[in-house]
Scaffold this motif. Structure first.
Motif, PDB file in Angstrom:
ATOM      1  N   LEU A 170       0.806  -1.226   0.000  1.00  0.00           N
ATOM      2  CA  LEU A 170       0.000   0.000   0.000  1.00  0.00           C
ATOM      3  C   LEU A 170       0.841   1.280   0.000  1.00  0.00           C
ATOM      4  O   LEU A 170       0.309   2.367   0.203  1.00  0.00           O
ATOM      5  N   SER A 171       2.122   1.159  -0.264  1.00  0.00           N
ATOM      6  CA  SER A 171       3.011   2.323  -0.173  1.00  0.00           C
ATOM      7  C   SER A 171       2.691   3.428  -1.184  1.00  0.00           C
ATOM      8  O   SER A 171       3.010   4.586  -0.944  1.00  0.00           O
ATOM      9  N   ASP A 172       2.067   3.102  -2.289  1.00  0.00           N
ATOM     10  CA  ASP A 172       1.722   4.118  -3.284  1.00  0.00           C
ATOM     11  C   ASP A 172       0.348   4.745  -3.044  1.00  0.00           C
ATOM     12  O   ASP A 172      -0.091   5.590  -3.815  1.00  0.00           O
ATOM     13  N   VAL A 173      -0.314   4.322  -1.974  1.00  0.00           N
ATOM     14  CA  VAL A 173      -1.623   4.861  -1.628  1.00  0.00           C
ATOM     15  C   VAL A 173      -1.447   5.835  -0.465  1.00  0.00           C
ATOM     16  O   VAL A 173      -0.865   5.500   0.556  1.00  0.00           O
ATOM     17  N   SER A 174      -1.953   7.040  -0.640  1.00  0.00           N
ATOM     18  CA  SER A 174      -1.884   8.046   0.423  1.00  0.00           C
ATOM     19  C   SER A 174      -3.228   8.062   1.152  1.00  0.00           C
ATOM     20  O   SER A 174      -4.226   8.540   0.617  1.00  0.00           O
ATOM     21  N   PHE A 175      -3.236   7.519   2.359  1.00  0.00           N
ATOM     22  CA  PHE A 175      -4.476   7.429   3.118  1.00  0.00           C
ATOM     23  C   PHE A 175      -4.748   8.719   3.869  1.00  0.00           C
ATOM     24  O   PHE A 175      -3.833   9.376   4.367  1.00  0.00           O
ATOM     25  N   ASP A 176      -6.028   9.059   3.955  1.00  0.00           N
ATOM     26  CA  ASP A 176      -6.464  10.193   4.764  1.00  0.00           C
ATOM     27  C   ASP A 176      -6.762   9.748   6.184  1.00  0.00           C
ATOM     28  O   ASP A 176      -6.649  10.542   7.118  1.00  0.00           O
ATOM     29  N   ALA A 177      -7.167   8.489   6.343  1.00  0.00           N
ATOM     30  CA  ALA A 177      -7.483   7.961   7.670  1.00  0.00           C
ATOM     31  C   ALA A 177      -7.392   6.442   7.641  1.00  0.00           C
ATOM     32  O   ALA A 177      -7.552   5.814   6.592  1.00  0.00           O
ATOM     33  N   ILE A 178      -7.142   5.887   8.826  1.00  0.00           N
ATOM     34  CA  ILE A 178      -7.074   4.439   9.000  1.00  0.00           C
ATOM     35  C   ILE A 178      -7.976   4.063  10.163  1.00  0.00           C
ATOM     36  O   ILE A 178      -7.860   4.637  11.254  1.00  0.00           O
ATOM     37  N   TYR A 179      -8.870   3.105   9.903  1.00  0.00           N
ATOM     38  CA  TYR A 179      -9.827   2.651  10.907  1.00  0.00           C
ATOM     39  C   TYR A 179      -9.561   1.199  11.273  1.00  0.00           C
ATOM     40  O   TYR A 179      -9.184   0.400  10.415  1.00  0.00           O
ATOM     41  N   SER A 180      -9.819   0.872  12.535  1.00  0.00           N
ATOM     42  CA  SER A 180      -9.647  -0.486  13.023  1.00  0.00           C
ATOM     43  C   SER A 180     -10.705  -0.776  14.083  1.00  0.00           C
ATOM     44  O   SER A 180     -11.148   0.136  14.787  1.00  0.00           O
ATOM     45  N   THR A 181     -11.057  -2.052  14.212  1.00  0.00           N
ATOM     46  CA  THR A 181     -11.883  -2.446  15.342  1.00  0.00           C
ATOM     47  C   THR A 181     -11.011  -2.382  16.595  1.00  0.00           C
ATOM     48  O   THR A 181      -9.791  -2.245  16.515  1.00  0.00           O
ATOM     49  N   ASP A 182     -11.624  -2.526  17.752  1.00  0.00           N
ATOM     50  CA  ASP A 182     -10.922  -2.362  19.021  1.00  0.00           C
ATOM     51  C   ASP A 182     -10.361  -3.699  19.533  1.00  0.00           C
ATOM     52  O   ASP A 182     -10.677  -4.131  20.644  1.00  0.00           O
ATOM     53  N   TYR A 183      -9.558  -4.353  18.714  1.00  0.00           N
ATOM     54  CA  TYR A 183      -8.903  -5.601  19.091  1.00  0.00           C
ATOM     55  C   TYR A 183      -7.410  -5.457  18.848  1.00  0.00           C
ATOM     56  O   TYR A 183      -6.989  -4.735  17.934  1.00  0.00           O
ATOM     57  N   ALA A 198      -3.089  -2.585  11.583  1.00  0.00           N
ATOM     58  CA  ALA A 198      -3.240  -1.213  11.092  1.00  0.00           C
ATOM     59  C   ALA A 198      -2.041  -0.335  11.441  1.00  0.00           C
ATOM     60  O   ALA A 198      -1.685   0.576  10.690  1.00  0.00           O
ATOM     61  N   LYS A 199      -1.411  -0.607  12.576  1.00  0.00           N
ATOM     62  CA  LYS A 199      -0.331   0.249  13.080  1.00  0.00           C
ATOM     63  C   LYS A 199       0.844   0.360  12.112  1.00  0.00           C
ATOM     64  O   LYS A 199       1.433   1.433  11.962  1.00  0.00           O
ATOM     65  N   PHE A 200       1.167  -0.711  11.426  1.00  0.00           N
ATOM     66  CA  PHE A 200       2.299  -0.671  10.500  1.00  0.00           C
ATOM     67  C   PHE A 200       2.058   0.351   9.388  1.00  0.00           C
ATOM     68  O   PHE A 200       2.926   1.167   9.087  1.00  0.00           O
ATOM     69  N   VAL A 201       0.882   0.321   8.783  1.00  0.00           N
ATOM     70  CA  VAL A 201       0.563   1.292   7.725  1.00  0.00           C
ATOM     71  C   VAL A 201       0.391   2.681   8.331  1.00  0.00           C
ATOM     72  O   VAL A 201       0.866   3.669   7.773  1.00  0.00           O
ATOM     73  N   ALA A 202      -0.276   2.769   9.469  1.00  0.00           N
ATOM     74  CA  ALA A 202      -0.492   4.071  10.119  1.00  0.00           C
ATOM     75  C   ALA A 202       0.842   4.741  10.439  1.00  0.00           C
ATOM     76  O   ALA A 202       1.021   5.932  10.168  1.00  0.00           O
ATOM     77  N   ASP A 203       1.768   3.983  11.004  1.00  0.00           N
ATOM     78  CA  ASP A 203       3.082   4.554  11.327  1.00  0.00           C
ATOM     79  C   ASP A 203       3.813   5.011  10.074  1.00  0.00           C
ATOM     80  O   ASP A 203       4.442   6.071  10.071  1.00  0.00           O
ATOM     81  N   SER A 204       3.700   4.232   8.995  1.00  0.00           N
ATOM     82  CA  SER A 204       4.414   4.587   7.758  1.00  0.00           C
ATOM     83  C   SER A 204       3.864   5.866   7.139  1.00  0.00           C
ATOM     84  O   SER A 204       4.572   6.560   6.418  1.00  0.00           O
ATOM     85  N   GLN A 205       2.596   6.181   7.433  1.00  0.00           N
ATOM     86  CA  GLN A 205       1.979   7.383   6.869  1.00  0.00           C
ATOM     87  C   GLN A 205       1.719   8.454   7.930  1.00  0.00           C
ATOM     88  O   GLN A 205       1.029   9.436   7.665  1.00  0.00           O
ATOM     89  N   LYS A 206       2.245   8.220   9.123  1.00  0.00           N
ATOM     90  CA  LYS A 206       2.117   9.177  10.224  1.00  0.00           C
ATOM     91  C   LYS A 206       0.657   9.536  10.516  1.00  0.00           C
ATOM     92  O   LYS A 206       0.285  10.710  10.663  1.00  0.00           O
TER      93      LYS A 206
END
Length: 165
Positions: free
Chosen positions: A61-74, A81-89
């Protein structure tokens, strides 16, 4: 694989050139592989294979610029999700799988590119809710590699399912 996602993103983006509607794109994945040693643990973490898969999602997903990342509470979905979230701050936002794609979620994500991390039963169901039709079935317990891409342009909704090994 990055080239396939980039081609799909370019195709969806080019549709917007001909439309006055905002483009909303949802990328949906199931959490990566989890620890299975304790059957009483309803909230396990990722195992080593799951950590590797989560790191691979960053590359895919490195070529995708996300505006937000959502996850369930598990733990397992948040870790994935954290790996992608951290990579995109980005921070990980929560969603309730019992009340997904409600009006508030639609409003908050309209015109954006969103990553949603869920479960074998919620991920295809979430894609179906966005599409307004039952297109996808529940994911097998051993399948942690589906990538659903759902695009919404006005009333037009399209989707693609990629199987990532």
């Amino acid at each position: 694989m990055k080239k396939i996602i980039l081609i799909i993103a370019v195709l969806f983006s080019s549709i917007g050139v001909f439309s006055q509607e905002e483009i909303t794109t949802y990328y949906l994945i199931r959490h990566a592989e989890k620890v299975k040693t304790d059957t009483t643990d309803k909230n396990p973490t990722l195992n080593n294979e799951g950590i590797k898969r989560s790191e691979n999602w960053v590359k895919i997903l490195s070529d995708v610029s996300f505006d937000a990342i959502y996850s369930t509470d598990y733990k397992r979905t948040k870790q994935t999700a954290k790996f992608v979230a951290d990579s995109q701050k980005l921070q990980i936002l929560g969603y309730d799988p019992r009340n997904m794609f409600d009006e508030a979620f639609q409003y908050n994500t309209k015109g954006k590119t969103i990553l949603i991390v869920g479960h074998s039963n919620t991920t295809p169901y979430f894609a179906n809710k966005i599409l307004g039709v039952e297109k996808y079935k529940q994911i097998e317990e051993t399948n942690n590699g589906n990538l659903y891409i759902v695009t919404v342009i006005g009333d037009i909704k399209t989707s693609t399912l990629l199987k990532i090994e």
